[in-house]
Design an enzyme around this catalytic site. Structure first.
Site, PDB file in Angstrom:
ATOM      1  N   ARG A  41       0.829  -1.344  -0.004  1.00 45.04           N
ATOM      2  CA  ARG A  41       0.171  -0.079   0.026  1.00 45.04           C
ATOM      3  C   ARG A  41       0.798   1.217   0.086  1.00 45.04           C
ATOM      4  NH1 ARG A  41      -5.492   0.670   2.050  1.00 45.04           N
ATOM      5  NH2 ARG A  41      -5.413  -1.190   2.640  1.00 45.04           N
ATOM      6  N   GLY A  42       2.165   1.198   0.433  1.00 46.14           N
ATOM      7  CA  GLY A  42       2.937   2.273   0.625  1.00 46.14           C
ATOM      8  C   GLY A  42       2.754   2.897   1.991  1.00 46.14           C
ATOM      9  N   GLY A  66      -5.804  -9.511   4.281  1.00 47.99           N
ATOM     10  CA  GLY A  66      -7.058  -8.588   4.587  1.00 47.99           C
ATOM     11  C   GLY A  66      -8.281  -8.719   3.703  1.00 47.99           C
ATOM     12  N   GLU A 102     -22.245   3.840  10.396  1.00 43.78           N
ATOM     13  CA  GLU A 102     -21.367   5.229  10.566  1.00 43.78           C
ATOM     14  C   GLU A 102     -21.378   6.148   9.547  1.00 43.78           C
ATOM     15  OE1 GLU A 102     -18.509   2.458  13.553  1.00 43.78           O
ATOM     16  OE2 GLU A 102     -17.611   3.051  11.942  1.00 43.78           O
ATOM     17  N   ASP A 106      -8.862 -10.481   8.352  1.00 43.66           N
ATOM     18  CA  ASP A 106     -10.062 -10.657   7.453  1.00 43.66           C
ATOM     19  C   ASP A 106     -10.190 -11.455   6.286  1.00 43.66           C
ATOM     20  OD1 ASP A 106     -10.706  -8.390   8.797  1.00 43.66           O
ATOM     21  OD2 ASP A 106     -11.212  -6.981   7.192  1.00 43.66           O
ATOM     22  N   LEU A 112     -12.745  -7.765  11.969  1.00 45.54           N
ATOM     23  CA  LEU A 112     -12.641  -6.725  12.734  1.00 45.54           C
ATOM     24  C   LEU A 112     -11.083  -6.515  13.118  1.00 45.54           C
ATOM     25  CD1 LEU A 112     -15.224  -7.420  15.379  1.00 45.54           C
ATOM     26  CD2 LEU A 112     -15.321  -5.308  14.056  1.00 45.54           C
ATOM     27  N   HIS A 156     -17.824   7.106  41.525  1.00 44.40           N
ATOM     28  CA  HIS A 156     -19.119   8.111  41.452  1.00 44.40           C
ATOM     29  C   HIS A 156     -18.696   9.300  41.035  1.00 44.40           C
ATOM     30  CE1 HIS A 156     -23.149   9.782  42.062  1.00 44.40           C
ATOM     31  NE2 HIS A 156     -22.554  10.475  42.752  1.00 44.40           N
TER      32      HIS A 156
HETATM   33  P1  FAD Z   1      -6.150  -5.212   6.285  1.00 44.85           P
HETATM   34  O1  FAD Z   1      -6.342  -4.058   7.437  1.00 44.85           O
HETATM   35  O2  FAD Z   1      -7.090  -5.261   5.216  1.00 44.85           O
HETATM   36  O3  FAD Z   1      -4.670  -5.337   5.655  1.00 44.85           O
HETATM   37  C1  FAD Z   1      -4.098  -6.145   4.669  1.00 44.85           C
HETATM   38  C2  FAD Z   1      -3.069  -5.469   4.211  1.00 44.85           C
HETATM   39  O4  FAD Z   1      -2.405  -6.402   3.337  1.00 44.85           O
HETATM   40  C3  FAD Z   1      -3.594  -4.220   3.199  1.00 44.85           C
HETATM   41  O5  FAD Z   1      -2.649  -2.948   3.616  1.00 44.85           O
HETATM   42  C4  FAD Z   1      -3.086  -4.471   1.795  1.00 44.85           C
HETATM   43  O6  FAD Z   1      -2.593  -3.488   0.912  1.00 44.85           O
HETATM   44  C5  FAD Z   1      -1.930  -5.565   2.007  1.00 44.85           C
HETATM   45  N1  FAD Z   1      -1.917  -6.639   0.964  1.00 44.85           N
HETATM   46  C6  FAD Z   1      -2.763  -7.369   0.584  1.00 44.85           C
HETATM   47  N2  FAD Z   1      -2.277  -8.271  -0.500  1.00 44.85           N
HETATM   48  C7  FAD Z   1      -0.929  -8.171  -0.320  1.00 44.85           C
HETATM   49  C8  FAD Z   1       0.148  -8.665  -1.008  1.00 44.85           C
HETATM   50  N3  FAD Z   1      -0.084  -9.757  -1.913  1.00 44.85           N
HETATM   51  N4  FAD Z   1       1.486  -8.250  -0.933  1.00 44.85           N
HETATM   52  C9  FAD Z   1       1.720  -6.972   0.082  1.00 44.85           C
HETATM   53  N5  FAD Z   1       0.602  -6.368   0.684  1.00 44.85           N
HETATM   54  C10 FAD Z   1      -0.700  -7.027   0.542  1.00 44.85           C
HETATM   55  N6  FAD Z   1     -12.615  -2.807  12.507  1.00 44.85           N
HETATM   56  C11 FAD Z   1     -12.639  -2.564  13.754  1.00 44.85           C
HETATM   57  O7  FAD Z   1     -12.284  -3.416  14.589  1.00 44.85           O
HETATM   58  N7  FAD Z   1     -13.080  -1.304  14.185  1.00 44.85           N
HETATM   59  C12 FAD Z   1     -13.492  -0.390  13.529  1.00 44.85           C
HETATM   60  O8  FAD Z   1     -13.954   0.689  13.909  1.00 44.85           O
HETATM   61  C13 FAD Z   1     -13.842  -0.684  12.158  1.00 44.85           C
HETATM   62  N8  FAD Z   1     -14.028   0.414  11.446  1.00 44.85           N
HETATM   63  C14 FAD Z   1     -14.003   0.116   9.994  1.00 44.85           C
HETATM   64  C15 FAD Z   1     -14.646   1.140   8.945  1.00 44.85           C
HETATM   65  C16 FAD Z   1     -14.370   1.114   7.745  1.00 44.85           C
HETATM   66  C17 FAD Z   1     -14.898   1.970   6.811  1.00 44.85           C
HETATM   67  C18 FAD Z   1     -13.828  -0.133   7.085  1.00 44.85           C
HETATM   68  C19 FAD Z   1     -13.768  -0.504   5.740  1.00 44.85           C
HETATM   69  C20 FAD Z   1     -13.408  -1.212   8.162  1.00 44.85           C
HETATM   70  C21 FAD Z   1     -13.437  -1.131   9.584  1.00 44.85           C
HETATM   71  N9  FAD Z   1     -13.076  -1.920  10.384  1.00 44.85           N
HETATM   72  C22 FAD Z   1     -12.977  -1.832  11.591  1.00 44.85           C
HETATM   73  C23 FAD Z   1     -12.573  -3.518   9.933  1.00 44.85           C
HETATM   74  C24 FAD Z   1     -11.021  -3.402   9.995  1.00 44.85           C
HETATM   75  O9  FAD Z   1     -10.515  -2.457   9.222  1.00 44.85           O
HETATM   76  C25 FAD Z   1     -10.355  -4.798   9.560  1.00 44.85           C
HETATM   77  O10 FAD Z   1     -11.080  -5.764  10.247  1.00 44.85           O
HETATM   78  C26 FAD Z   1      -8.804  -4.798   9.843  1.00 44.85           C
HETATM   79  O11 FAD Z   1      -8.379  -3.774   8.925  1.00 44.85           O
HETATM   80  C27 FAD Z   1      -8.523  -6.205   9.243  1.00 44.85           C
HETATM   81  O12 FAD Z   1      -7.032  -6.443   9.520  1.00 44.85           O
HETATM   82  P2  FAD Z   1      -6.099  -7.288   8.505  1.00 44.85           P
HETATM   83  O13 FAD Z   1      -4.735  -7.040   9.056  1.00 44.85           O
HETATM   84  O14 FAD Z   1      -6.747  -8.651   8.515  1.00 44.85           O
HETATM   85  O15 FAD Z   1      -6.195  -6.735   6.975  1.00 44.85           O
END
Ligand code: FAD
Length: 472
Positions: A38-39, A149, A192, A319, A326, A451
């Site tokens: 993602r950078g 993710g 939200e 995810d 989450l 309290h």
């Molecule tokens: P991600 O955060 O999706 O990270 C995965 C990363 O892997 C990404 O940066 C991607 O670029 C990178 N990637 C993918 N494939 C490759 C590859 N082949 N090589 C290198 N890099 C790669 N959750 C909460 O708990 N609380 C909240 O309040 C909440 N609010 C949210 C609001 C919104 C609008 C959204 C969209 C989501 C929200 N979530 C919230 C959910 C939360 O963002 C996700 O559950 C969380 O980010 C999952 O984490 P992760 O590490 O599994 O994946």
């Protein structure tokens, strides 16, 4: 020739799952690398999810309150304006400082950060295709953790342009306040983002196929109650409504919907249509098929209870695999996966993962809902305490909502807690602790709470579940 680097653990994805796993692995002494394309580190959560949405929610609530709620507090305010550009800048500032912070943590913990796309060449080798500032490399790893993710689930037939028809990503960066916004999906993200734009002046209509809002896990009584509260704030809900199509027509989006019960169709118009029908696992560019990683019908990478794929040294978290999408769930799995590698055991209690809806008031819940328990045939008792009877809520002029305890009818052990209230997201942590330690309602009722605080309502609801509250 490509340079080949060797690491004990390589993590693909730098979101909450991946970055937390990387730091933990380094802390445990492993030569660790994290590949992120993602950078910026922090994944969906920090860049286009939890963090930017909470910045907008907090600041728009502040604005909304100043506009509507100062007189009775004895504060005279005039000429309140929204500066959307600065609102978005404030959000960017929070995001940048947090993503930069993870980069510093990587340096501090000696995690090697590869900026680029990671894809499998074979079971132990990952190719890094660099983005700007990255280097091309082949990584050889003893252990690999996949944490790639998720992405927004598309709606069949509706084309996203991120201007008029948007996902949550577009909803975090609109440069003009739409007069009318339609939202498909009354889950957390829809509610939200709907709240944010409604507070800024949009007429928001939320379209939901099911009869209730809030999505999976939210207690039925709580869902009904928060729907009423949000409706009072100006959000319009069309439940039992099936969206048939959504098309850009000049400056407008035309959305055809059908009433699920009567079959009656109508066409709605909006300036912006937000598609918020959920998220799906993201594996594009990972080349998982090369090494035969199994994917289930929902697109999730298949793992066992130790996060292992069919190649035991390759684990998957967050995810992109099973469970609620989450950030805190991904983080817990990141720690547990690394502990499995180090010690052969790790732990995530999937029965105790809190959910929070960050509207105002917030909704927080953990453990079982009444519906869960009815379905499982478990006998339970309920204790409730309304914030209208809580002294701090009264002084804050912020009395909507209640705390609801659900306890086992016989043992009085806490099975679930559901809160609507202005700080429900913070307060739910106490419920998580209670459930983790197997507390009974009486255990909580006997803990001294300061309290006047909102958390006295938490204690009183526990009292109400097995005996009687004092102040209601
Ligand atoms: P991600 O955060 O999706 O990270 C995965 C990363 O892997 C990404 O940066 C991607 O670029 C990178 N990637 C993918 N494939 C490759 C590859 N082949 N090589 C290198 N890099 C790669 N959750 C909460 O708990 N609380 C909240 O309040 C909440 N609010 C949210 C609001 C919104 C609008 C959204 C969209 C989501 C929200 N979530 C919230 C959910 C939360 O963002 C996700 O559950 C969380 O980010 C999952 O984490 P992760 O590490 O599994 O994946």
């Amino acid at each position: 020739r490509l340079s080949t680097k060797e690491h004990d653990i390589v993590i693909i994805g730098g979101g909450p799952g991946g970055y937390v796993a990387a730091i933990k692995a380094a802390q445990l002494g492993y030569n660790t690398a994290c590949v992120e394309k993602r950078g910026k580190l922090g994944g969906t959560c920090l860049n286009v999810g939890c963090i930017p949405s909470k910045s907008l929610l907090n600041n728009t609530q502040f604005y909304h309150q100043i506009k509507t709620d100062t007189k009775e507090r004895g504060i005279e305010v005039s000429d309140v304006q929204i500066n959307l550009g600065n609102l978005l800048k404030s959000k960017e500032k929070a995001v940048n400082s947090l993503t930069g912070g993870i980069e510093m943590l990587f340096k501090k913990n000696k995690v090697t950060y590869y900026k680029g796309n990671g894809s499998f060449i074979d079971e132990h080798s990952i190719k890094v295709d660099p983005i700007e500032g990255g280097e091309e490399a082949i990584l050889k790893a003893k252990n690999i953790i996949v944490a790639t993710g998720s992405e927004p689930t598309p709606f069949p037939g509706i084309e996203i342009d991120e201007k008029q028809i948007i996902t949550s990503t577009g909803a975090l960066s609109l440069t003009k306040i739409p007069k009318k916004m339609a939202v498909i999906g009354a889950g957390i993200i829809g509610l939200e983002m709907g709240s944010v734009w409604s507070r800024l002046g949009s007429e928001v209509t939320v379209l939901e196929y099911s009869p209730v809002i809030g999505g999976a896990g939210m207690d039925g009584e709580v869902a009904k109650s928060i729907q009423k509260i949000l409706k009072k704030q100006g959000l319009d809900f069309k439940t039992n409504t099936k969206v048939l199509s959504g098309k850009v027509d000049g400056d407008l989006v035309k959305i055809e919907v059908e009433d699920v019960k009567s079959g009656k169709k109508e066409v709605l118009e909006a300036d912006v249509l937000l598609v918020a029908v959920g998220r799906r696992p993201y594996v594009a560019g990972l080349n998982a098929e090369t090494i035969g990683l199994e994917v289930d019908p929902k697109g999730r990478l298949v793992i066992d209870s130790e996060f292992k794929t069919k190649h035991p040294h390759i684990r998957v978290i967050g995810d992109v695999t099973f469970g609620p999408m989450l950030a805190h769930k991904a983080e817990e799995e990141g720690i547990a996966a690394v502990e499995y590698i180090k010690k052969g055991h790790g732990h995530v209690n999937y029965g105790n993962i809190p959910g929070v809806l960050y509207t105002h008031p917030e909704v927080g819940w953990v453990g079982k809902s009444e519906e869960d328990l009815k379905q499982a045939g478990i006998k339970y008792k309920v204790g409730k305490f309304p914030f209208i009877a809580n002294s701090r809520a009264k002084t804050n002029l912020d009395t909507e909502g209640f705390v609801k305890f659900i306890i086992d009818a016989e043992t009085e052990r806490v099975l679930g807690v559901h809160i609507i209230g202005s700080n429900a997201g913070e307060m739910i942590a106490e419920a998580g602790l209670a459930i983790e330690y197997g507390a009974s309602a009486e255990d909580i009722g006997r803990v001294c709470h300061a309290h006047p605080t909102l958390s006295e309502a938490f204690k009183e609801a526990a009292l109400a579940a097995f005996d009687k509250p004092i102040n209601f």
